[in-house]
Write a protein that holds these residues in place. Structure first.
Motif, PDB file in Angstrom:
ATOM      1  N   GLN A  33      -4.819  38.156  27.417  1.00  7.03           N
ATOM      2  CA  GLN A  33      -3.873  37.254  28.279  1.00  7.03           C
ATOM      3  C   GLN A  33      -4.443  36.025  28.685  1.00  7.03           C
ATOM      4  N   ILE A  34      -4.037  34.862  28.478  1.00  9.39           N
ATOM      5  CA  ILE A  34      -4.709  33.540  28.943  1.00  9.39           C
ATOM      6  C   ILE A  34      -3.636  32.932  29.735  1.00  9.39           C
ATOM      7  N   THR A  35      -4.041  32.608  31.287  1.00 13.40           N
ATOM      8  CA  THR A  35      -3.356  31.974  31.879  1.00 13.40           C
ATOM      9  C   THR A  35      -3.887  30.715  32.407  1.00 13.40           C
ATOM     10  N   MET A  36      -3.280  29.738  32.494  1.00 14.71           N
ATOM     11  CA  MET A  36      -3.746  28.410  33.080  1.00 14.71           C
ATOM     12  C   MET A  36      -2.559  27.773  34.193  1.00 14.71           C
ATOM     13  N   THR A  37      -3.109  26.825  34.642  1.00 17.25           N
ATOM     14  CA  THR A  37      -2.188  25.890  35.559  1.00 17.25           C
ATOM     15  C   THR A  37      -2.546  24.570  35.258  1.00 17.25           C
ATOM     16  N   VAL A  38      -1.664  23.832  35.023  1.00 17.35           N
ATOM     17  CA  VAL A  38      -1.437  22.353  34.913  1.00 17.35           C
ATOM     18  C   VAL A  38      -1.340  21.612  36.079  1.00 17.35           C
ATOM     19  N   ALA A  39      -2.385  21.038  36.618  1.00 16.94           N
ATOM     20  CA  ALA A  39      -2.502  20.485  37.938  1.00 16.94           C
ATOM     21  C   ALA A  39      -2.544  18.974  37.992  1.00 16.94           C
ATOM     22  N   ASP A  40      -1.937  18.440  38.927  1.00 20.30           N
ATOM     23  CA  ASP A  40      -1.711  16.997  39.116  1.00 20.30           C
ATOM     24  C   ASP A  40      -2.583  16.664  40.338  1.00 20.30           C
ATOM     25  N   ILE A  41      -3.929  16.450  40.166  1.00 24.82           N
ATOM     26  CA  ILE A  41      -4.958  16.125  40.998  1.00 24.82           C
ATOM     27  C   ILE A  41      -5.071  14.625  41.129  1.00 24.82           C
ATOM     28  N   THR A  42      -4.885  14.005  42.289  1.00 27.47           N
ATOM     29  CA  THR A  42      -4.874  12.297  42.301  1.00 27.47           C
ATOM     30  C   THR A  42      -5.599  12.195  43.450  1.00 27.47           C
ATOM     31  N   CYS A  43      -6.756  11.645  43.460  1.00 26.58           N
ATOM     32  CA  CYS A  43      -7.546  11.591  44.693  1.00 26.58           C
ATOM     33  C   CYS A  43      -8.057  10.026  44.722  1.00 26.58           C
ATOM     34  N   HIS A  44      -8.210   9.582  45.814  1.00 32.56           N
ATOM     35  CA  HIS A  44      -8.642   7.928  45.934  1.00 32.56           C
ATOM     36  C   HIS A  44     -10.096   8.300  46.436  1.00 32.56           C
ATOM     37  N   ILE A  45     -11.055   7.124  45.515  1.00 33.00           N
ATOM     38  CA  ILE A  45     -12.104   7.399  45.789  1.00 33.00           C
ATOM     39  C   ILE A  45     -12.731   6.227  46.791  1.00 33.00           C
ATOM     40  N   ASN A  46     -13.341   6.183  47.864  1.00 35.31           N
ATOM     41  CA  ASN A  46     -13.707   5.137  48.759  1.00 35.31           C
ATOM     42  C   ASN A  46     -12.480   4.194  48.964  1.00 35.31           C
ATOM     43  N   GLN A  47     -11.356   4.904  49.362  1.00 38.25           N
ATOM     44  CA  GLN A  47     -10.199   4.357  50.069  1.00 38.25           C
ATOM     45  C   GLN A  47      -9.553   3.316  48.989  1.00 38.25           C
ATOM     46  N   GLY A  48      -9.747   3.726  47.683  1.00 39.91           N
ATOM     47  CA  GLY A  48      -9.066   3.108  46.311  1.00 39.91           C
ATOM     48  C   GLY A  48      -9.691   2.051  45.978  1.00 39.91           C
ATOM     49  N   LEU A  49     -11.055   1.921  46.446  1.00 43.03           N
ATOM     50  CA  LEU A  49     -11.752   0.830  45.869  1.00 43.03           C
ATOM     51  C   LEU A  49     -12.657   1.463  44.661  1.00 43.03           C
ATOM     52  N   GLY A  50     -12.926   2.554  44.498  1.00 41.27           N
ATOM     53  CA  GLY A  50     -13.581   3.100  43.290  1.00 41.27           C
ATOM     54  C   GLY A  50     -15.161   3.273  43.748  1.00 41.27           C
ATOM     55  N   ILE A  51     -15.757   3.583  42.806  1.00 37.94           N
ATOM     56  CA  ILE A  51     -17.326   3.815  42.879  1.00 37.94           C
ATOM     57  C   ILE A  51     -17.979   2.540  42.857  1.00 37.94           C
ATOM     58  N   SER A  52     -17.618   1.740  41.861  1.00 37.20           N
ATOM     59  CA  SER A  52     -18.645   0.577  42.008  1.00 37.20           C
ATOM     60  C   SER A  52     -18.686  -0.075  43.124  1.00 37.20           C
ATOM     61  N   GLN A  53     -19.908  -0.460  43.484  1.00 37.37           N
ATOM     62  CA  GLN A  53     -20.296  -1.150  44.831  1.00 37.37           C
ATOM     63  C   GLN A  53     -21.692  -1.574  44.960  1.00 37.37           C
ATOM     64  N   GLN A  54     -22.032  -2.532  45.804  1.00 38.74           N
ATOM     65  CA  GLN A  54     -23.495  -3.044  45.730  1.00 38.74           C
ATOM     66  C   GLN A  54     -23.863  -2.624  47.283  1.00 38.74           C
ATOM     67  N   ILE A  55     -25.170  -2.073  47.540  1.00 36.90           N
ATOM     68  CA  ILE A  55     -25.567  -1.416  48.635  1.00 36.90           C
ATOM     69  C   ILE A  55     -26.774  -2.304  48.887  1.00 36.90           C
ATOM     70  N   HIS A  56     -26.824  -2.962  50.007  1.00 30.30           N
ATOM     71  CA  HIS A  56     -28.112  -3.946  50.426  1.00 30.30           C
ATOM     72  C   HIS A  56     -28.632  -3.034  51.450  1.00 30.30           C
ATOM     73  N   ILE A  57     -30.186  -2.775  50.839  1.00 26.10           N
ATOM     74  CA  ILE A  57     -31.145  -2.091  51.873  1.00 26.10           C
ATOM     75  C   ILE A  57     -31.874  -3.152  52.456  1.00 26.10           C
ATOM     76  N   PRO A  58     -32.184  -3.128  53.714  1.00 22.43           N
ATOM     77  CA  PRO A  58     -32.777  -3.984  54.566  1.00 22.43           C
ATOM     78  C   PRO A  58     -34.399  -4.236  54.112  1.00 22.43           C
ATOM     79  N   THR A  59     -35.015  -5.507  54.337  1.00 25.68           N
ATOM     80  CA  THR A  59     -36.126  -5.829  53.847  1.00 25.68           C
ATOM     81  C   THR A  59     -37.084  -4.720  54.703  1.00 25.68           C
ATOM     82  N   ILE A  60     -38.060  -4.281  53.859  1.00 21.39           N
ATOM     83  CA  ILE A  60     -39.166  -3.323  54.249  1.00 21.39           C
ATOM     84  C   ILE A  60     -40.351  -4.063  54.124  1.00 21.39           C
ATOM     85  N   SER A  61     -41.473  -3.657  55.087  1.00 22.72           N
ATOM     86  CA  SER A  61     -42.855  -4.353  55.024  1.00 22.72           C
ATOM     87  C   SER A  61     -43.545  -3.420  54.004  1.00 22.72           C
TER      88      SER A  61
END
Length: 179
Positions: A33-61
């Motif tokens: 017996q095979i049981t499955m569910t077709v799901a409608d998963i819709t999530c927003h990543i970073n408030q809809g901006l997605g994953i691509s981003q630039q992160i600035h790290i402060p200057t270190i000595s």
């Protein structure tokens, strides 16, 4: 490598049982017996901006880099599933160095500056974020169907390297899979 080992184990197991073929039933009916569910998963990543981003790290000595006294920065990864018809049973994150970056230990990637790496950890637990492998998150780690899967990146002096000055960059590919 695990696939090769599993393949070898399978072949060994087949060889070990080859002498017993005479005693095994060669016909039969298997009903599953095979049981499955077709799901409608819709999530927003970073408030809809997605994953691509630039992160600035402060200057270190160079001294802070030598002594390990560098500041961490957050790499936001918010997965908001509140508006989704169905909720994920879990979310897997797969991290892979990209561009000039390579793996330098379980949770560190290299940068364009030979002596500097970025150590990665999960913001919610401070545990090391494994590079090249899946990390699974469960619904218990979400608050109101919002998953904070953010990372913390901290510049570190790579083992066996002398401190060098200069600008650097690094890249990390992040794959998000809903289950």
């Amino acid at each position: 490598m695990k696939k090769i080992i599993l393949g070898s184990l399978f072949l060994c197991a087949s060889t070990a049982y080859a002498d017993r073929v005479d005693n095994v039933q060669t016909e039969g009916v298997l009903s599953s017996q095979i049981t499955m569910t077709v799901a409608d998963i819709t999530c927003h990543i970073n408030q809809g901006l997605g994953i691509s981003q630039q992160i600035h790290i402060p200057t270190i000595s160079t001294n802070d880099l030598r002594t390990g006294n560098t500041k961490s920065v957050e790499v936001p990864l918010m997965v908001d599933c509140q508006a989704s018809n169905d909720q994920p049973g879990s979310i897997a994150i797969h991290l892979v160095p990209a561009g000039v970056s390579t793996v330098s230990g379980d949770h560190t990637i290299t940068t364009s500056l030979d002596s500097v790496g970025l150590e990665l950890a999960w913001k919610d637990t401070s545990l090391p974020a494994l590079i090249i492998g899946n990390t699974e998150f469960t619904p218990a780690q979400a608050t109101n169907n919002v998953w904070d899967l953010s990372l913390i990146a901290r510049p570190v002096l790579l083992a066996g390297k002398n401190v060098t000055e200069g600008n650097y960059n690094a890249s990390l590919a992040i794959k998000v899979t809903y289950y």
